[in-house]
Design an enzyme around this catalytic site. Sequence first.
Site, mmCIF file in Angstrom:
data_model
loop_
_atom_site.group_PDB
_atom_site.id
_atom_site.type_symbol
_atom_site.label_atom_id
_atom_site.label_comp_id
_atom_site.label_asym_id
_atom_site.label_seq_id
_atom_site.Cartn_x
_atom_site.Cartn_y
_atom_site.Cartn_z
ATOM 1 N N SER A 180 0.832 -1.134 -0.018
ATOM 2 C CA SER A 180 -0.032 0.068 0.063
ATOM 3 C C SER A 180 0.951 1.275 -0.003
ATOM 4 O O SER A 180 1.908 1.130 0.103
ATOM 5 C CB SER A 180 -0.925 0.028 1.242
ATOM 6 O OG SER A 180 -0.238 -0.039 2.449
ATOM 7 N N HIS A 203 -12.883 25.503 7.527
ATOM 8 C CA HIS A 203 -11.698 24.955 7.200
ATOM 9 C C HIS A 203 -11.063 25.637 5.615
ATOM 10 O O HIS A 203 -11.659 24.838 4.611
ATOM 11 C CB HIS A 203 -11.678 23.500 7.185
ATOM 12 C CG HIS A 203 -11.573 22.693 8.549
ATOM 13 N ND1 HIS A 203 -10.513 22.402 9.305
ATOM 14 C CD2 HIS A 203 -12.648 22.440 9.459
ATOM 15 C CE1 HIS A 203 -10.733 22.103 10.573
ATOM 16 N NE2 HIS A 203 -12.208 22.003 10.546
ATOM 17 N N GLU A 261 -8.415 25.533 4.177
ATOM 18 C CA GLU A 261 -7.361 24.724 3.715
ATOM 19 C C GLU A 261 -8.161 23.729 2.408
ATOM 20 O O GLU A 261 -7.298 23.292 1.633
ATOM 21 C CB GLU A 261 -6.638 23.947 4.537
ATOM 22 C CG GLU A 261 -7.310 22.697 5.447
ATOM 23 C CD GLU A 261 -7.950 23.268 6.699
ATOM 24 O OE1 GLU A 261 -8.291 24.335 6.773
ATOM 25 O OE2 GLU A 261 -8.356 22.240 7.460
ATOM 26 N N GLY A 297 -8.731 20.354 15.539
ATOM 27 C CA GLY A 297 -8.492 19.190 16.429
ATOM 28 C C GLY A 297 -9.665 18.987 17.460
ATOM 29 O O GLY A 297 -10.622 19.890 17.229
ATOM 30 N N GLN A 351 4.873 -9.222 -11.391
ATOM 31 C CA GLN A 351 4.229 -10.130 -11.990
ATOM 32 C C GLN A 351 3.374 -10.990 -11.327
ATOM 33 O O GLN A 351 2.284 -11.227 -12.012
ATOM 34 C CB GLN A 351 5.336 -11.108 -12.546
ATOM 35 C CG GLN A 351 6.466 -10.852 -13.275
ATOM 36 C CD GLN A 351 7.641 -11.820 -13.705
ATOM 37 O OE1 GLN A 351 7.146 -12.934 -13.854
ATOM 38 N NE2 GLN A 351 8.800 -11.350 -13.974
ATOM 39 N N LEU A 354 1.537 3.396 -2.262
ATOM 40 C CA LEU A 354 2.136 3.607 -3.655
ATOM 41 C C LEU A 354 2.137 4.863 -4.374
ATOM 42 O O LEU A 354 2.524 5.290 -5.271
ATOM 43 C CB LEU A 354 1.772 2.361 -4.385
ATOM 44 C CG LEU A 354 2.469 1.331 -4.355
ATOM 45 C CD1 LEU A 354 1.973 -0.011 -5.302
ATOM 46 C CD2 LEU A 354 4.112 1.055 -4.543
ATOM 47 N N GLY A 355 0.952 5.581 -3.812
ATOM 48 C CA GLY A 355 0.689 6.861 -4.540
ATOM 49 C C GLY A 355 -0.496 6.652 -5.601
ATOM 50 O O GLY A 355 -0.551 7.282 -6.256
ATOM 51 N N LYS A 356 -1.222 5.583 -5.417
ATOM 52 C CA LYS A 356 -2.510 5.557 -6.268
ATOM 53 C C LYS A 356 -3.216 6.706 -6.216
ATOM 54 O O LYS A 356 -3.740 7.033 -7.333
ATOM 55 C CB LYS A 356 -3.303 4.201 -5.810
ATOM 56 C CG LYS A 356 -2.886 3.016 -5.878
ATOM 57 C CD LYS A 356 -3.961 1.937 -5.930
ATOM 58 C CE LYS A 356 -4.706 2.246 -4.418
ATOM 59 N NZ LYS A 356 -4.178 1.455 -3.371
ATOM 60 N N GLU A 415 -10.701 -7.831 1.708
ATOM 61 C CA GLU A 415 -11.919 -6.647 1.622
ATOM 62 C C GLU A 415 -12.151 -6.149 0.379
ATOM 63 O O GLU A 415 -13.034 -5.719 0.334
ATOM 64 C CB GLU A 415 -11.468 -5.460 2.740
ATOM 65 C CG GLU A 415 -11.420 -5.936 4.309
ATOM 66 C CD GLU A 415 -9.968 -6.130 4.576
ATOM 67 O OE1 GLU A 415 -9.103 -6.719 3.507
ATOM 68 O OE2 GLU A 415 -9.610 -5.968 5.658
ATOM 69 N N CYS A 444 -10.382 26.670 12.766
ATOM 70 C CA CYS A 444 -11.538 25.928 13.514
ATOM 71 C C CYS A 444 -11.089 25.825 15.138
ATOM 72 O O CYS A 444 -11.093 26.806 15.837
ATOM 73 C CB CYS A 444 -11.509 24.514 13.098
ATOM 74 S SG CYS A 444 -13.200 23.758 13.414
HETATM 75 N N1 GLN Z 1 -13.284 20.610 18.521
HETATM 76 C C1 GLN Z 1 -13.902 21.860 17.975
HETATM 77 C C2 GLN Z 1 -15.317 21.687 17.624
HETATM 78 O O1 GLN Z 1 -15.782 20.741 17.783
HETATM 79 C C3 GLN Z 1 -13.034 21.891 16.830
HETATM 80 C C4 GLN Z 1 -13.216 21.172 15.744
HETATM 81 C C5 GLN Z 1 -12.067 21.115 14.720
HETATM 82 O O2 GLN Z 1 -11.084 21.866 14.895
HETATM 83 N N2 GLN Z 1 -12.487 20.442 13.381
HETATM 84 O O3 GLN Z 1 -15.744 22.676 17.510
#
Ligand code: GLN
Length: 534
Positions: free
Chosen positions: A13, A506, A508, A353, A191, A15-17, A148, A380
């Site tokens: 796994s 988010h 990003e 987070g 192969q 491999l950059g698929k 799987e 966030c």
């Molecule tokens: N834990 C925070 C919340 O639930 C922030 C969530 C996150 O950073 N994605 O609001």
Amino acid sequence: MAKFVFITGGVVSSLGKGITAASVGTLLKKRGLKVSILKVDPYLNVDAGTMNPFQHGEVFVTDDGAETDLDLGHYERFIDETLSEKNSITTGKIYSSVIKKERRGDYLGGTVQVIPHITNDIQERIISASQGLDVLIVEIGGTVGDIEGQPFLEAIRQMSVRVGRENVVYCHVTLVPYLEAAQELKTKPTQHSVQELRRIGILPNMLVCRTSHPMDQDMKNKIALFCNVPPEAVVEVRDEATIYNVPISLHRQGLDVLILKSLGLPFENELDLSDWARVVDRYINPPEEVKIALVGKYVQHKDAYLSVVEALHHAGIAHNVRVNIISVEAEDLEKGSPEKILSFADGILIPGGFGDRGVEGMIAAAKYARENNVPLFGICLGMQMMVVEFARNVCKLQDAHSKEMNPATLNPVIHLMEEQEKLKDLGGTMRLGAYPCDLVEGTRAAQAYGELKVSERHRHRYEFNNAYREKLEAAGLKISGVCKERDLVEIVELPGHIWYVGEQFHAELKSRPIRPHPLFDGFVEAAASYMRNK
Ligand code: GLN
């Protein structure tokens, strides 16, 4: 009707698929075709929402709120298309829907089996995701031979019968390892994995070989002979300085022409990859470097902040600077001095987070950046901790916290809203997917975006507590983005600071190599100016 490119992986796994699928997508789109990419994950989780970032890396969220595998992020960045829930299927999703149908009696008392019921459901989803497209690329996660993955391989084999062999291409990504002792590349694992595919009735049209050393023509001829493909259908991918070079490298070896020919699509016109070449050149050879501290809680896992890392690079490419990202474990800032640990940084980014581990370290980082006029960008959870820090240290709300940190004490400046509290025991309290955001004229955010109405993706439970809005604004925090229809705070900033922006969404997730996200762009620009004036 759409045509299909199925991408499988062999031997090992990672491999950059995903990058291969995304690169094929880039090349086909550049040919003027309408393409999309579907990821198949053979695990039993229904989606990636519950998956631990330490094990699985980031969870990528689509506009329609699907929590998906991080490969969807690569797809969106490479093909510059907005994907949806339809672009991700898992064993969990398939079985849930088949079992639901069985309970409803849809199968009229018949015996429900992997073949044909599971394999049919897989095919229906592939067909449904291909509506309106010229080509759908389907990446099968895992490695050929995994238990799987078998129903999915069977389903894609049947697809060639269903839509016609001439409308289907099988591209197998495999490993050609270099044996140090023998000083040579070895073809046997390839192969064997092709034999495994052929055993279940799939004859790959082409092989993408991951290798650490260049493969000569003899080696390609040998693989071609044993694996029953023409020699030009053996393509190599070596480790690249940047993943954004992979489309260029595959094009140079003619993979796109090979696919188009196999599918009976026009392949004569030349394609222009100059924008990608420019991205690669600027990524590899920038004249300057900025150092960004990424103060997170999953920093040991290299993919936990994948989209954040990519978005920083996109902004670096736009400003012609290398973004050197240095991970800082948030918890370390609780023990050591932020002044010392963060003194190297030209900019500090606090990403998202869950849970309270490390939050005091994030708060310490936010305080350091605010007080020392170091560019700061909170995403966030990062934004939430910026707000808590400001409430504590500027507004002197000594016990200010986020509901996540300590539900018992007063002043949750970041809280659950009333309607969420009611739903808490039922699970579904997360704000997921795209929401509109209105920007306040004259703010840094409005300036960065260059427009006043935007849409951004969310994945969080807690919100800025409007009860504190006046107090925080009076102390100088500027609310520069709100979701009007739900009266929610989306962006905060600090006027007069070099770059102090926190966002509840988010950003990003919507950045692209050729079109960096405005807030990342602004942050990296501020970091570059900080670096130059240091
Ligand atoms: N834990 C925070 C919340 O639930 C922030 C969530 C996150 O950073 N994605 O609001």
